[in-house]
Design a protein around this motif. Structure first.
Motif, PDB file in Angstrom:
ATOM      1  N   ALA A  18       0.812  -1.216   0.000  1.00  0.00           N
ATOM      2  CA  ALA A  18       0.000   0.000   0.000  1.00  0.00           C
ATOM      3  C   ALA A  18       0.848   1.271   0.000  1.00  0.00           C
ATOM      4  CB  ALA A  18      -0.938   0.006   1.198  1.00  0.00           C
ATOM      5  N   VAL A  19       2.151   1.138   0.126  1.00  0.00           N
ATOM      6  CA  VAL A  19       3.068   2.275   0.051  1.00  0.00           C
ATOM      7  C   VAL A  19       3.865   2.145  -1.239  1.00  0.00           C
ATOM      8  CG1 VAL A  19       5.039   3.424   1.136  1.00  0.00           C
ATOM      9  CG2 VAL A  19       3.253   2.394   2.566  1.00  0.00           C
ATOM     10  N   ALA A  20       3.906   3.210  -2.031  1.00  0.00           N
ATOM     11  CA  ALA A  20       4.638   3.152  -3.309  1.00  0.00           C
ATOM     12  C   ALA A  20       6.091   2.786  -3.069  1.00  0.00           C
ATOM     13  CB  ALA A  20       4.549   4.491  -4.032  1.00  0.00           C
ATOM     14  N   SER A  21       6.601   1.892  -3.896  1.00  0.00           N
ATOM     15  CA  SER A  21       8.019   1.555  -3.811  1.00  0.00           C
ATOM     16  C   SER A  21       8.834   2.768  -4.226  1.00  0.00           C
ATOM     17  CB  SER A  21       8.342   0.367  -4.720  1.00  0.00           C
ATOM     18  OG  SER A  21       8.172   0.719  -6.085  1.00  0.00           O
ATOM     19  N   SER A  22      10.047   2.850  -3.710  1.00  0.00           N
ATOM     20  CA  SER A  22      10.943   3.892  -4.204  1.00  0.00           C
ATOM     21  C   SER A  22      11.218   3.581  -5.670  1.00  0.00           C
ATOM     22  CB  SER A  22      12.239   3.903  -3.394  1.00  0.00           C
ATOM     23  OG  SER A  22      12.858   2.633  -3.457  1.00  0.00           O
ATOM     24  N   ALA A  23      11.746   4.545  -6.396  1.00  0.00           N
ATOM     25  CA  ALA A  23      12.073   4.320  -7.806  1.00  0.00           C
ATOM     26  C   ALA A  23      13.140   3.237  -7.895  1.00  0.00           C
ATOM     27  CB  ALA A  23      12.559   5.614  -8.446  1.00  0.00           C
ATOM     28  N   LEU A  24      12.834   2.160  -8.579  1.00  0.00           N
ATOM     29  CA  LEU A  24      13.753   1.034  -8.746  1.00  0.00           C
ATOM     30  C   LEU A  24      14.260   1.012 -10.177  1.00  0.00           C
ATOM     31  CD1 LEU A  24      11.442  -1.530  -6.939  1.00  0.00           C
ATOM     32  CD2 LEU A  24      13.503  -0.482  -5.990  1.00  0.00           C
ATOM     33  N   PHE A  86      11.150   2.284 -12.311  1.00  0.00           N
ATOM     34  CA  PHE A  86       9.736   1.986 -12.128  1.00  0.00           C
ATOM     35  C   PHE A  86       9.384   2.054 -10.652  1.00  0.00           C
ATOM     36  CE2 PHE A  86      11.746  -2.067 -11.422  1.00  0.00           C
ATOM     37  CZ  PHE A  86      10.959  -2.704 -10.475  1.00  0.00           C
ATOM     38  N   SER A  87       8.083   2.165 -10.375  1.00  0.00           N
ATOM     39  CA  SER A  87       7.558   2.133  -9.019  1.00  0.00           C
ATOM     40  C   SER A  87       6.217   1.410  -9.065  1.00  0.00           C
ATOM     41  CB  SER A  87       7.376   3.564  -8.495  1.00  0.00           C
ATOM     42  OG  SER A  87       6.767   3.576  -7.211  1.00  0.00           O
ATOM     43  N   VAL A  88       5.877   0.666  -8.001  1.00  0.00           N
ATOM     44  CA  VAL A  88       4.610  -0.064  -7.937  1.00  0.00           C
ATOM     45  C   VAL A  88       3.917   0.214  -6.612  1.00  0.00           C
ATOM     46  CG1 VAL A  88       5.196  -1.920  -9.547  1.00  0.00           C
ATOM     47  CG2 VAL A  88       5.863  -2.131  -7.156  1.00  0.00           C
ATOM     48  N   ILE A  89       2.579   0.079  -6.633  1.00  0.00           N
ATOM     49  CA  ILE A  89       1.777   0.281  -5.425  1.00  0.00           C
ATOM     50  C   ILE A  89       0.514  -0.575  -5.534  1.00  0.00           C
ATOM     51  CG2 ILE A  89       0.479   2.246  -6.346  1.00  0.00           C
ATOM     52  CD1 ILE A  89       0.687   3.536  -3.528  1.00  0.00           C
TER      53      ILE A  89
END
Length: 107
Positions: A18-24, A86-89
């Motif tokens: 539920a928290v956006a990942s940092s930019a990977l 990329f980032s995912v949530i």
């Protein structure tokens, strides 16, 4: 003739909460296509961009720019060689795993 995406393309996985990942960083290996697969068990939202990208969820009401939803078990293909990260949530109670590959060709 379409070229199929390489089955052994470089890949990384990222858990989604539920928290956006940092930019990977996208995987190294070159290519002009990015394939993203949602391994589930919930819908995830994906954002592609530079080192400052952050995934966001859609809001109710006025349409605003947001991340791309990817249903469980679905792969999407993007062709945008300028993306580097990329980032995912996920929504509040959900989790998922995204697999990101880089290469050439289509699904």
């Amino acid at each position: 003739m379409d070229i199929l995406f390489n089955a052994t393309a470089p890949a990384v996985t990222a858990p989604s909460t539920a928290v956006a990942s940092s930019a990977l960083a996208l995987p190294a290996g070159g290519g002009n296509s990015i394939r993203v697969t949602n391994e589930g068990p919930n819908i995830l939202f994906l954002a592609l961009g530079d080192s400052s990208v952050a995934a966001t969820l859609p809001t109710t009401g006025a349409g605003t720019r947001t991340s791309t939803p990817i249903p469980v078990g679905i792969s999407i293909l993007r062709r945008d060689p300028k993306d580097t990260h990329f980032s995912v949530i996920n929504r509040a109670a959900g989790t998922s795993v995204a697999t990101i590959q880089i290469g050439e060709g289509g699904l």
